[in-house]
Write a protein that holds these residues in place. Structure first.
Motif: not given
Length: 201
Positions: A69-72, A78-82, A171-174
């Motif tokens: 969840a943290t990576g997304w 923005t509203l994170t929905t992915d 996208t997921f970001e490390w």
């Protein structure tokens, strides 16, 4: 982008949320230390192996869910929905509850699996509702549509369809995970120590 709220009010709300977040983390940390101390120093009889296996499964699942969840998550932009946000609107809080439950099951303290998750839920539930209202004010109809498709906390088996709009691509970001690496490492270490204690008893 964040909208509908004047910049001064928006900044104030973000600062209050950050303050509440630090307050919650401190209380959760104190509870974790208390749980760990009782487990280590009170010479408790170990529970059956299946309870420990269930506990470590819950704890690792919660930790991995929080990392995912943290990576997304893109806060206040923005509203994170992915990612996991297609399954639950609050994967970070769900991950925390799983972590707490798992560590309680590994602690061998009889009353812990009931008391600590209940206290954690009581501590976080008002915040979940406050954050929901904040997101509703920020994103209006977009958040309402999202909330109508995705459950507040516990996944219901349905997965929200991805938005076809390229502008909404997430996208997921490390690098987001790396900002919180200390907390993740600390929880991983606690899980490891509980496992070693169980093996030693």
């Amino acid at each position: 982008m964040v909208k509908q709220i004047p910049m001064v009010e928006q900044t104030s709300m973000v600062e209050k949320r950050a303050c509440f977040s630090r307050w919650r983390l401190r209380l959760t940390g104190i509870g974790g230390v208390a749980l760990f101390s009782v487990s280590v120093f009170c010479n408790l009889s170990p529970w059956p192996l299946w309870v420990f296996v269930l506990g470590i499964t819950c704890a690792l699942s919660g930790l991995l869910l929080r990392i995912w969840a943290t990576g997304w998550l893109v806060k206040n932009e923005t509203l994170t929905t992915d990612g996991p946000y297609r399954l639950t609107r609050n994967p970070l809080y769900l991950g925390t509850l799983l972590l707490v439950l798992g560590q309680c099951l590994m602690s061998d303290i009889p009353w812990a699996p009931l008391l600590f998750p209940a206290l954690c839920l009581a501590l976080y539930w008002p915040t979940i509702r406050q954050e929901e209202e904040y997101l509703r004010q920020c994103y209006g109809a977009d958040y309402t549509a999202y909330a109508n498709q995705v459950p507040l906390l516990l996944p219901n088996g349905r997965i929200k369809a991805k938005s076809p709009s390229p502008a909404s691509k997430q996208t997921f970001e490390w690098r987001r995970v790396r900002r919180c690496y200390k907390g993740f490492l600390a929880n991983a270490l606690v899980i490891l120590i509980y496992a070693l204690l169980h093996l030693a008893r």
